[in-house]
Design a protein around this motif. Structure first.
Motif, PDB file in Angstrom:
ATOM      1  N   TRP A 160       0.833  -1.194   0.000  1.00 42.54           N
ATOM      2  CA  TRP A 160       0.000   0.000   0.000  1.00 42.54           C
ATOM      3  C   TRP A 160       0.878   1.257   0.000  1.00 42.54           C
ATOM      4  CZ3 TRP A 160      -0.821  -4.212   3.105  1.00 42.54           C
ATOM      5  CH2 TRP A 160      -2.086  -4.825   3.103  1.00 42.54           C
ATOM      6  N   ARG A 161       0.498   2.218  -0.782  1.00 40.47           N
ATOM      7  CA  ARG A 161       1.105   3.547  -0.699  1.00 40.47           C
ATOM      8  C   ARG A 161       0.034   4.520  -0.225  1.00 40.47           C
ATOM      9  NH1 ARG A 161       3.222   7.622  -5.503  1.00 40.47           N
ATOM     10  NH2 ARG A 161       3.947   9.262  -4.075  1.00 40.47           N
ATOM     11  N   ARG A 162       0.358   5.259   0.853  1.00 41.20           N
ATOM     12  CA  ARG A 162      -0.578   6.238   1.395  1.00 41.20           C
ATOM     13  C   ARG A 162       0.091   7.611   1.505  1.00 41.20           C
ATOM     14  NH1 ARG A 162      -3.124   3.611   6.710  1.00 41.20           N
ATOM     15  NH2 ARG A 162      -0.987   3.907   7.426  1.00 41.20           N
ATOM     16  N   GLY A 163       1.005   7.888   0.575  1.00 45.85           N
ATOM     17  CA  GLY A 163       1.753   9.137   0.576  1.00 45.85           C
ATOM     18  C   GLY A 163       3.221   8.845   0.360  1.00 45.85           C
ATOM     19  N   GLY A 164       4.072   9.866   0.557  1.00 43.83           N
ATOM     20  CA  GLY A 164       5.508   9.671   0.454  1.00 43.83           C
ATOM     21  C   GLY A 164       5.981   9.480  -0.973  1.00 43.83           C
ATOM     22  N   GLN A 165       7.221   8.959  -1.101  1.00 45.19           N
ATOM     23  CA  GLN A 165       7.822   8.736  -2.413  1.00 45.19           C
ATOM     24  C   GLN A 165       7.098   7.618  -3.155  1.00 45.19           C
ATOM     25  OE1 GLN A 165      10.322  10.739  -3.559  1.00 45.19           O
ATOM     26  NE2 GLN A 165      10.018  11.872  -1.635  1.00 45.19           N
ATOM     27  N   GLU A 166       7.259   7.587  -4.478  1.00 47.58           N
ATOM     28  CA  GLU A 166       6.515   6.622  -5.267  1.00 47.58           C
ATOM     29  C   GLU A 166       7.114   5.224  -5.249  1.00 47.58           C
ATOM     30  OE1 GLU A 166       8.264   7.077  -9.807  1.00 47.58           O
ATOM     31  OE2 GLU A 166       6.307   7.927  -9.323  1.00 47.58           O
TER      32      GLU A 166
END
Length: 725
Positions: free
Chosen positions: A665-671
């Protein structure tokens, strides 16, 4: 094998773990070690390990508190614990398990205590409980009885710097959140240990986690972990009680001890009177000790959970469940609303359709009016039976929501049972949030609720029940018992017996354990119920932190997690809510499927297709966490399911060919994010497939000491399949 002759050592083992008990010259018994099979005895690094040992069992009687220098708030240091001496021991063999019973005797009071230690074939977890028998001539009142006590856990001279302790908070909407702390941070340190005057065994510092009341996991999970900072050694434990419990760590002379317990007098108003000839058995508890990391320990605990629970075909079939509540009808079902959902639900691939709260009420003001459990003619003018027939005709099995343990204060049923059938304190009926708490120790309660369930099964063909419970009673009940805590414990055990009886009569029935989401997510409940609700969290992005950690609390095939797509959400958010459920292991589909655009519904259908392809592996999988346990505000989360062949416990070290599923999961930050996965490293052939969703720019590739994931969207989730050789 049985012996009454006093040995100096008692050993007990299966193919993966060996347990050693020591009997000293005076007949006191304590744990010497719990080790993986074949491992050499641990070096006794502390100067006086023998003094760090604690009695095999700790018991307190009314009036007797603290016999030694530890505070009487602790679970150790009891008078009876020091007086209990070896009487006999025996080992019995049962199906895929063996049990060691060690009986101790207190000459002063005449009580006998039997410690029951159980090992299951192929699983490196020890289960324990304690039975006390009054063999004396006078009544005794027990105020504490331990489930398991182990001293000398670390064998390190500087244990305070080498080990950390972890516990998990578990609150409504924010379940299974783990927190790791140093031992000095929780008050366990070297300060004063080596400067104590002779005769003082320990300072008064203890670190404990406990719960009181009918919400067994409100506040914390009944689980804890002690591990070395280098991840080379882990202790993992849990208490198995669907009510009050306590576990604690403390320093004892030169080392750390662990004590596990159900309710006691200090924290839970529990006292149990035993007349001559009477017995009482403690809550069960379990502990795992291995030379590996947290992933390995939880792999073993997962297989243990599978072994102790009631068998049910649902655990192998893993059907997709649609429930109309969360981010959908929210307790307001009608003929029209249900029928609008049936077709898209069937198209999605769901196999059950569960009508949640509200089906029994003419309006939405039903909170304090529940209890009759008859369908509303106003909501369902076509007839409730006809509606369920329409659900079945679409290829879906019908289910219903039920709160079996309460009656609303406005309900016509509120006075239908004898006064003793309700929780009481000092002659007054307990009221909590405008509900009365039923006491399942009473035969009239069992008969009434048997009738309700049997009627709904026979009349309407209900094949699934969601048993919810939404009040928290901390008072207990003082009707027909030694104490309010004892009354509550009796109810807890009687309720489990009632659920087991339902499944005996209706073997194909599926019963979900829900309690304001997961406020009773303990292994006493999950050993009986078919599956477990994991949260009532309505935000899928926040839910990701729960989904990523939930297997620390419940086996994957029992972890029912919401996926609730919405017409107003973008594809990334709708895919994320589906990924939450896919990796958790059990899909609880909801949301406004009837309002989704065809493209949006297709996205959901693809997710359900992926689930049906992977569910054949879930029942034999164990979890791993490349980034450690998820933190509530982390930008990146990762959790995986590793397929274990041959029913192994996943306790670490396996290499060679393998397969796993990985959710990121990505919920912000770098890609991009680095994901260390040790059991893949060194493999010559690693194949990675993106299973869901198929979004452009997604990458998962071997990089350095692990994998690198790339998700272009700031909010997104991906599910991968990885195989290696």
């Amino acid at each position: 094998m049985a012996t009454a002759e006093k040995p100096t050592e008692i050993t007990f083992s299966n193919d993966v773990v060996k347990v050693s008990l020591h009997v000293d010259e005076d007949g006191s018994v304590y744990f010497q070690d719990i080790l993986p099979a074949g491992a050499p005895p641990r070096a006794q690094g502390t100067a006086h390990f023998a003094s760090s040992a604690t009695p095999l069992c700790e018991v307190r009687l009314s009036g007797e508190r603290n016999s030694q220098s530890k505070t009487s708030k602790a679970l150790v240091g009891s008078y009876v614990g020091t007086r209990l001496k070896y009487k006999s021991s025996s080992i019995s063999h049962q199906a895929r398990q063996k049990v060691l019973d060690v009986t101790l005797h207190d000459e002063q009071t005449g009580i006998a205590v039997t410690c029951h230690l159980t090992l299951f074939d192929g699983i490196s977890v020890l289960r324990s409980s304690t039975t006390i028998h009054n063999e004396g001539k006078k009544d005794v009142v027990v105020t504490q009885i331990s489930s398991l006590v182990i001293g000398g856990l670390t064998r390190f001279n500087e244990w305070w710097s080498e080990f950390t302790v972890s516990s998990a908070t578990n609150t409504w909407f924010r379940e299974a959140q783990w927190h790791e702390r140093s031992l000095p941070d929780v008050g366990l340190d070297d300060v004063g240990v080596y400067q104590l005057d002779q005769g003082h065994l320990a300072p008064m510092s203890i670190f404990n986690v406990s719960n009181r009341g009918t919400f067994s996991t409100q506040g914390h999970l009944p689980i804890g972990m002690l591990k070395r900072r280098d991840n080379a050694e882990t202790w993992l434990w849990q208490v198995e009680n669907n009510g009050s419990w306590k576990w604690e760590l403390g320093d004892w002379k030169d080392d750390i001890y662990l004590a596990l317990s159900g309710p006691d007098s200090n924290d839970h108003d529990w006292r149990q009177k035993l007349s001559p000839g009477e017995t009482f058995t403690s809550a069960t508890a379990a502990v795992c000790h291995l030379f590996g990391d947290a992933d390995a320990a939880f792999g073993a605990l997962t297989q243990y959970r599978r072994r102790i629970r009631r068998d049910h075909p649902d655990h192998q079939h893993l059907p997709v469940i649609f429930n109309d509540y969360m981010n959908c009808l929210m307790g307001d079902p009608t003929d029209e609303k249900i029928l609008a959902l049936v077709k898209p639900v069937a198209r999605s691939g769901a196999e059950y359709f569960v009508i949640d709260a509200g089906w029994y009420a003419d309006d939405n003001d039903w909170w304090d009016d529940v209890g009759a459990w008859e369908p509303s003619a106003k909501r369902f003018p076509m007839g409730f039976g006809s509606l369920l027939d329409r659900i079945r005709a679409a290829g879906l099995q019908p289910g219903l929501w039920l709160e079996a343990e309460v009656i609303g204060t406005r309900s016509a049923e509120a006075d239908a049972l004898p006064p003793e059938a309700y929780f009481q304190r000092d002659g007054a009926r307990v009221v909590e949030k405008n509900r009365f708490q039923l006491d399942f120790r009473h035969a009239a309660v069992v008969a009434r609720m048997d009738g309700v369930v049997d009627r709904l099964v026979a009349t309407y063909g209900v094949r699934y029940f969601k048993f919810d419970y939404n009040i928290e009673v901390t008072q207990g009940t003082d009707v027909d018992c030694s104490s309010a805590g004892a009354g509550q414990l009796g109810h807890n055990r009687a309720y489990l017996g009632w659920v087991a009886g339902l499944l005996d009569r209706h073997p194909g029935l599926v019963i979900e354990n829900c309690s304001s989401g997961a406020q009773r997510m303990d292994d006493a409940m999950n050993a009986v119920h078919t599956l477990q609700s994991t949260s009532d969290q309505q935000d899928p992005v926040r839910y990701a932190a729960i989904a990523a950690a939930i297997h620390t609390a419940v086996a994957p095939e029992q972890a029912a997690t919401w996926a609730y797509p919405q017409p107003g959400w973008d594809d990334e958010t709708n895919a994320l809510t589906v990924v939450n459920a896919l990796i958790s292991g059990r899909v609880h589909l909801s949301g406004r499927l009837d309002l989704l655009a065809p493209r949006q519904l297709d996205l959901v259908c693809r997710g359900m297709h992926v689930y049906k392809e992977m569910r054949r592996d879930i029942a034999a999988a164990v979890s791993f966490w490349p980034l450690g346990f998820a933190k509530w505000h982390d930008d990146w989360l990762a959790a995986g399911l590793r397929v274990v062949d041959g029913g192994g416990d996943g306790s670490g070290g396996e290499r060679g060919a393998g397969k796993c599923y990985l959710a990121v999961w990505r919920r912000g930050g770098q890609e991009s994010c680095e994901l260390p996965i040790s059991f893949i490293m060194g493999s010559k052939d690693v194949a990675i497939s993106l299973l869901y969703p198929e979004m452009p720019g997604t990458k998962l590739e071997v990089a350095g000491s692990g994998l690198r994931a790339t998700i272009p969207s700031k909010i997104g989730a991906r599910l991968f399949s990885i195989s290696w050789s």
